[in-house]
Motif scaffolding. Structure first.
Motif, PDB file in Angstrom:
ATOM      1  N   THR A  44       0.859  -1.327  -0.055  1.00  0.00           N
ATOM      2  CA  THR A  44      -0.335   0.036   0.115  1.00  0.00           C
ATOM      3  C   THR A  44       0.876   1.230   0.049  1.00  0.00           C
ATOM      4  O   THR A  44       0.308   2.233  -0.580  1.00  0.00           O
ATOM      5  CB  THR A  44      -1.095  -0.229   1.153  1.00  0.00           C
ATOM      6  N   ASN A  45       2.004   1.114   0.532  1.00  0.00           N
ATOM      7  CA  ASN A  45       2.669   2.237   0.743  1.00  0.00           C
ATOM      8  C   ASN A  45       4.255   2.161   0.255  1.00  0.00           C
ATOM      9  O   ASN A  45       4.961   1.250   0.929  1.00  0.00           O
ATOM     10  CB  ASN A  45       2.805   3.160   1.994  1.00  0.00           C
TER      11      ASN A  45
ATOM     12  N   THR B 118       7.968   3.976  -0.480  1.00  0.00           N
ATOM     13  CA  THR B 118       9.102   5.183  -0.724  1.00  0.00           C
ATOM     14  C   THR B 118      10.120   4.826  -1.164  1.00  0.00           C
ATOM     15  O   THR B 118      10.826   3.820  -0.173  1.00  0.00           O
ATOM     16  CB  THR B 118       8.841   6.110   0.552  1.00  0.00           C
TER      17      THR B 118
ATOM     18  N   LEU C  48       9.489   6.140  -6.007  1.00  0.00           N
ATOM     19  CA  LEU C  48       8.359   6.091  -5.490  1.00  0.00           C
ATOM     20  C   LEU C  48       7.785   6.968  -4.358  1.00  0.00           C
ATOM     21  O   LEU C  48       9.059   6.967  -3.561  1.00  0.00           O
ATOM     22  CB  LEU C  48       7.744   4.766  -5.045  1.00  0.00           C
ATOM     23  N   ASP C  49       7.083   7.698  -3.966  1.00  0.00           N
ATOM     24  CA  ASP C  49       7.048   8.638  -3.116  1.00  0.00           C
ATOM     25  C   ASP C  49       5.584   8.228  -2.441  1.00  0.00           C
ATOM     26  O   ASP C  49       4.568   8.682  -2.734  1.00  0.00           O
ATOM     27  CB  ASP C  49       7.020  10.019  -3.406  1.00  0.00           C
ATOM     28  N   ASP C  50       5.662   7.300  -1.417  1.00  0.00           N
ATOM     29  CA  ASP C  50       4.641   6.896  -0.638  1.00  0.00           C
ATOM     30  C   ASP C  50       3.482   6.374  -1.473  1.00  0.00           C
ATOM     31  O   ASP C  50       2.148   6.906  -1.355  1.00  0.00           O
ATOM     32  CB  ASP C  50       3.843   8.100   0.283  1.00  0.00           C
ATOM     33  N   GLU C  51       3.739   5.328  -2.342  1.00  0.00           N
ATOM     34  CA  GLU C  51       2.777   5.200  -3.552  1.00  0.00           C
ATOM     35  C   GLU C  51       2.530   3.623  -3.587  1.00  0.00           C
ATOM     36  O   GLU C  51       3.415   2.820  -2.888  1.00  0.00           O
ATOM     37  CB  GLU C  51       3.397   5.414  -4.819  1.00  0.00           C
TER      38      GLU C  51
ATOM     39  N   GLU D 128      -2.115  -2.163 -11.418  1.00  0.00           N
ATOM     40  CA  GLU D 128      -1.905  -0.668 -11.287  1.00  0.00           C
ATOM     41  C   GLU D 128      -0.453  -0.404 -11.518  1.00  0.00           C
ATOM     42  O   GLU D 128       0.028  -0.040 -12.701  1.00  0.00           O
ATOM     43  CB  GLU D 128      -2.295  -0.334  -9.917  1.00  0.00           C
TER      44      GLU D 128
ATOM     45  N   SER E  52       6.885  -1.933 -10.109  1.00  0.00           N
ATOM     46  CA  SER E  52       8.043  -1.397 -10.594  1.00  0.00           C
ATOM     47  C   SER E  52       9.193  -2.405 -11.468  1.00  0.00           C
ATOM     48  O   SER E  52       9.948  -2.900 -10.592  1.00  0.00           O
ATOM     49  CB  SER E  52       8.837  -0.586  -9.628  1.00  0.00           C
TER      50      SER E  52
END
Ligand code: ATP
Ligand code: VIB
Length: 304
Positions: A239-240, A242, A250-253, A259, A262
């Motif tokens: 879910t998160n 960084t 990634l920044d808190d993604e 979806e 990476s």
């Protein structure tokens, strides 16, 4: 009342966790892992490392010198079922003068549906052979259980387990190997602090648990023109996430199939990549030196 008590116990546990695992950087609240595989891929450093090596049933394609050094310097050497055939083939392809410098496997495991009878007979004379017939676990998973038993019996402390297994041929087996990475953690097939890696042709993969990770990027990886790395949420959404040190950070993604996943990421030149993740993900990176014919030699002698 119970809720308050639980919260307090949780807080105390977290504080203890922090004290045990704080790596002295920005990770004050999350469990922190530092990953540096340099010891495992550099001949001189392998001598100081405490690791086991496992050979699964796939062609061994890495540099001969690298593999023989990784094997001979290991604390425990295991071949798994048809992996024993692969090991025997690898040995036969070495120059004659080198073949008798290679140590024997300490342990051969498997349900023995793939190992040839000749090879089994050949090694039974001089190695510990453990038959693992259970058809609810793969031979890789069962080999980890037997490896831990062996280490407990012999009072050997291993910090890393390096599994040699090219990712090819059968997608179900490749996914089964990732399941084994999960089982090793969730069902504690290995000790909780033992790090488990899968080494394919010229890449290394392992699981990053929820928390903060600092991954040292080996120089040959950083300098390679076609270096790559990936962060894949296997089984559940992360879910998160960084990151730092990547070309596409990634920044808190969230990372989720359907979806964002990476793959084909790469490095920004930093010596370290940091990953903060809420859920377990599979980290992989290219390590070109595993197949590079000159790397191991040039490591031990800078002027060959
Ligand atoms: N095509 C493949 N891709 C990735 N890993 C593989 C592949 N084939 C075998 N392996 C790994 O090698 C281990 C040993 O393989 P083995 O010789 O027992 O073949 P198998 O009988 O097909 O495997 P298993 O008995 O585990 O189903 C397997 O448990 C698996 O982890
Ligand atoms: C739900 C379920 N699916 C598949 C298998 C088959 N299987 C999984 S691991 C393994 C061992 C191979 O050496 C075998 C045959 C099972 N048991 N349970």
């Amino acid at each position: 009342m119970n809720g308050t008590l639980n919260n307090m116990v949780g807080m105390i546990c977290n504080v203890l966790y922090m004290q045990l695992n704080n790596c002295g950087t920005s990770c004050n609240l999350l469990k922190c892992w530092k990953w540096d595989i340099t010891q495992l891929i550099t001949r001189q450093l392998q001598m100081q490392a405490k690791y086991a090596v496992l050979i699964l049933n796939r062609p061994i394609t890495q540099n001969q010198e690298f593999i023989t050094s990784l094997w001979n310097n290991a604390l425990v050497r295991v071949t798994v079922d048809g992996g024993t055939n692969r090991w025997d083939k690898f040995l036969k392809e070495l120059p004659d003068s080198e073949q008798n410098t290679i140590k024997l496997p300490d342990l051969i495991t498997g349900d023995f549906d793939s190992i040839s009878q000749d090879i089994l007979q050949k090694y039974t004379k001089s190695c510990k052979v453990v038959h693992t017939p259970d058809q609810n676990y793969t031979d890789f998973s069962k080999a980890l259980m037997e490896l831990q038993k062996h280490c407990d019996q012999q009072e050997l402390e291993i910090e890393d387990v390096v599994t040699i297994c090219q990712s090819s041929g059968r997608l179900d087996q490749i996914l089964g190997n990732i399941q084994t990475l999960f089982l090793a953690k969730e069902k504690t097939l290995l000790r909780p602090n033992t790090r488990l890696y899968i080494m394919t042709d010229d890449a290394v993969s392992w699981l990053l648990c929820p928390g903060h990770h600092i991954i040292s990027i080996p120089e040959p990886t950083r300098l390679h023109k076609r270096a790559w790395c990936s962060l894949v949420p296997i089984g559940a959404t992360c879910t998160n996430m960084t990151t730092s040190g990547l070309k596409w950070n990634l920044d808190d993604e969230p990372l989720r199939f359907g979806e964002l996943v990476s793959t084909s990421n790469t490095f920004d030149g930093s010596e370290k990549v940091t990953v903060k993740c809420s859920n377990t993900v599979l980290w992989s990176m290219r390590v070109p030196s595993l197949t590079d014919a000159h790397y191991v030699r040039s490591e031990s002698n800078p002027n060959p």
